[in-house]
Design a protein around this motif. Structure first.
Motif, short mmCIF file in Angstrom:
data_model
loop_
_atom_site.label_atom_id
_atom_site.label_comp_id
_atom_site.label_asym_id
_atom_site.label_seq_id
_atom_site.Cartn_x
_atom_site.Cartn_y
_atom_site.Cartn_z
N LEU A 1 0.83 -1.21 0.00
CA LEU A 1 0.00 0.00 0.00
C LEU A 1 0.86 1.25 0.00
O LEU A 1 0.57 2.22 -0.70
N GLU A 2 1.93 1.24 0.79
CA GLU A 2 2.83 2.41 0.84
C GLU A 2 3.42 2.69 -0.55
O GLU A 2 3.48 3.84 -0.99
N ASN A 3 3.80 1.63 -1.23
CA ASN A 3 4.33 1.76 -2.58
C ASN A 3 3.29 2.38 -3.52
O ASN A 3 3.56 3.31 -4.28
N PHE A 4 2.05 1.86 -3.46
CA PHE A 4 0.96 2.38 -4.31
C PHE A 4 0.71 3.86 -4.01
O PHE A 4 0.55 4.67 -4.92
N ILE A 5 0.68 4.21 -2.72
CA ILE A 5 0.41 5.60 -2.31
C ILE A 5 1.51 6.52 -2.83
O ILE A 5 1.25 7.63 -3.29
N SER A 6 2.76 6.04 -2.80
CA SER A 6 3.89 6.88 -3.22
C SER A 6 3.84 7.22 -4.71
O SER A 6 4.45 8.17 -5.16
N LEU B 1 -7.98 10.26 4.56
CA LEU B 1 -8.25 8.91 4.07
C LEU B 1 -7.52 7.89 4.91
O LEU B 1 -6.34 8.04 5.21
N MET B 2 -8.25 6.83 5.28
CA MET B 2 -7.63 5.75 6.06
C MET B 2 -7.78 4.44 5.29
O MET B 2 -8.89 4.08 4.89
N PHE B 3 -6.66 3.76 5.05
CA PHE B 3 -6.69 2.40 4.50
C PHE B 3 -6.73 1.47 5.71
O PHE B 3 -5.80 1.44 6.51
N LEU B 4 -7.83 0.75 5.85
CA LEU B 4 -8.07 0.00 7.08
C LEU B 4 -8.21 -1.49 6.82
O LEU B 4 -9.11 -1.93 6.12
N ASP B 5 -7.31 -2.27 7.43
CA ASP B 5 -7.44 -3.72 7.39
C ASP B 5 -8.44 -4.12 8.47
O ASP B 5 -8.43 -3.58 9.58
N LEU B 6 -9.33 -5.05 8.17
CA LEU B 6 -10.37 -5.43 9.13
C LEU B 6 -9.86 -6.38 10.20
O LEU B 6 -10.38 -6.44 11.29
N HIS B 7 -8.80 -7.14 9.88
CA HIS B 7 -8.30 -8.12 10.84
C HIS B 7 -7.10 -7.57 11.57
O HIS B 7 -5.96 -7.86 11.24
N ALA C 1 -8.90 -9.76 3.25
CA ALA C 1 -8.73 -10.99 2.48
C ALA C 1 -10.03 -11.78 2.45
O ALA C 1 -10.09 -12.86 1.90
N TYR C 2 -11.08 -11.22 3.06
CA TYR C 2 -12.34 -11.95 3.19
C TYR C 2 -13.48 -11.21 2.51
O TYR C 2 -13.58 -9.99 2.59
N HIS C 3 -14.38 -11.96 1.89
CA HIS C 3 -15.48 -11.36 1.13
C HIS C 3 -16.67 -10.94 1.98
O HIS C 3 -17.49 -10.16 1.55
N ILE D 1 -4.01 -6.95 -3.40
CA ILE D 1 -4.62 -5.80 -4.08
C ILE D 1 -3.90 -5.49 -5.39
O ILE D 1 -2.71 -5.18 -5.38
N PRO D 2 -4.61 -5.56 -6.52
CA PRO D 2 -3.98 -5.16 -7.78
C PRO D 2 -3.89 -3.63 -7.85
O PRO D 2 -4.78 -2.94 -7.33
N TYR D 3 -2.83 -3.12 -8.45
CA TYR D 3 -2.61 -1.67 -8.49
C TYR D 3 -3.77 -0.93 -9.17
O TYR D 3 -4.22 0.10 -8.68
N ASP D 4 -4.29 -1.47 -10.29
CA ASP D 4 -5.36 -0.75 -11.00
C ASP D 4 -6.62 -0.66 -10.15
O ASP D 4 -7.36 0.32 -10.21
N ARG D 5 -6.83 -1.65 -9.29
CA ARG D 5 -8.01 -1.62 -8.41
C ARG D 5 -7.82 -0.58 -7.30
O ARG D 5 -8.75 0.12 -6.90
N PHE D 6 -6.57 -0.46 -6.82
CA PHE D 6 -6.23 0.58 -5.84
C PHE D 6 -6.50 1.97 -6.42
O PHE D 6 -7.10 2.82 -5.78
#
Length: 233
Positions: free
Chosen positions: A24-29, A57-63, A87-89, A108-113
């Protein structure tokens, strides 16, 4: 020569898996408009960051360890916009009560991010809308210099996301900056009914209903506890 300064949105990553946080850090950069304030691996640290910084904006993992993502979100008084990573639907339904911009499935694929971040920016930039009730068949919403005509019979349901509303219609979704209570005032209660703090539905579009849920256009919408007593069909 001076370059125009692009707008910066402050964001944080709340993620206890180092590799996922790094991705995620890489994608954000790669996005000049996003500024990463911090990465944190638990909800307690995230809460203290939100108190100290203006976070958009917060990127939040649920687990998360100790406090789970949704429980943490429910306790926040003024949460930033949130993109959930999981990782869960199974979690989309639980997120109904909360203002979630998007759900990203791991890995997470980059294009989806990029798509999720575009949604976030669109919400941040949506213009304040003005409403004009024309007649019983349509309403006009003025957003900036545009006048959007909405045929009332085309509306499936209206969804509130913080200070924005999404008007889901047969021709697509219209997003405007307006409290849901404002559009509710201009709608005929014979045609529309508020079923939840975040949802107004078209009575004629109801497909399935139960004590706790109403389905409109294939989407299951929850009935809020406080609205149950006043709902009549």
């Amino acid at each position: 020569m001076t370059h125009p300064v692009s707008k910066k949105y402050n964001c944080i990553i709340v993620e206890d898996e180092p590799i996922a946080a790094e991705i995620l850090e890489n994608f954000i950069s790669r996005d000049e408009e996003l500024h990463l304030v911090a990465k944190c691996s638990d909800a307690v640290y995230a809460g203290s960051l939100l108190n100290r910084h203006e976070i958009d904006l917060m990127f939040l993992d649920l687990h998360l360890p100790v406090v789970k993502g949704f429980d943490f979100l429910k306790k926040l008084k003024n949460p930033p916009l949130v993109i959930v990573t999981t990782a869960y639907h199974q979690y989309a339904v639980e997120g109904y009560e909360l203002d979630i911009v998007d759900y990203l499935m791991k890995p997470i694929p980059y294009d989806r991010f990029v798509k999720a971040v575009e949604k976030f920016k669109y919400l941040m930039n949506a213009e304040e809308a003005l409403l004009e009730a024309a007649d019983r068949e349509h309403i006009f919403i003025s957003s900036g210099k545009k006048q959007i005509k909405i045929i009332l019979h085309d509306i499936f349901f209206i969804e509130s996301l913080r200070e924005y509303i999404h008007i889901h219609t047969k021709t697509g979704t219209i997003t405007v900056k307006m409290p849901i209570s404002r559009i509710e005032e201009s709608l005929d209660p014979k045609m529309f009914i508020r079923i939840h703090k975040s949802y107004i539905i078209s009575r004629s579009k109801i497909e399935v209903r139960s004590a706790s849920m109403i389905q409109v256009n294939g989407k299951k919408l929850p009935i809020g506890r406080t609205y149950k007593p006043s709902i009549e069909f």
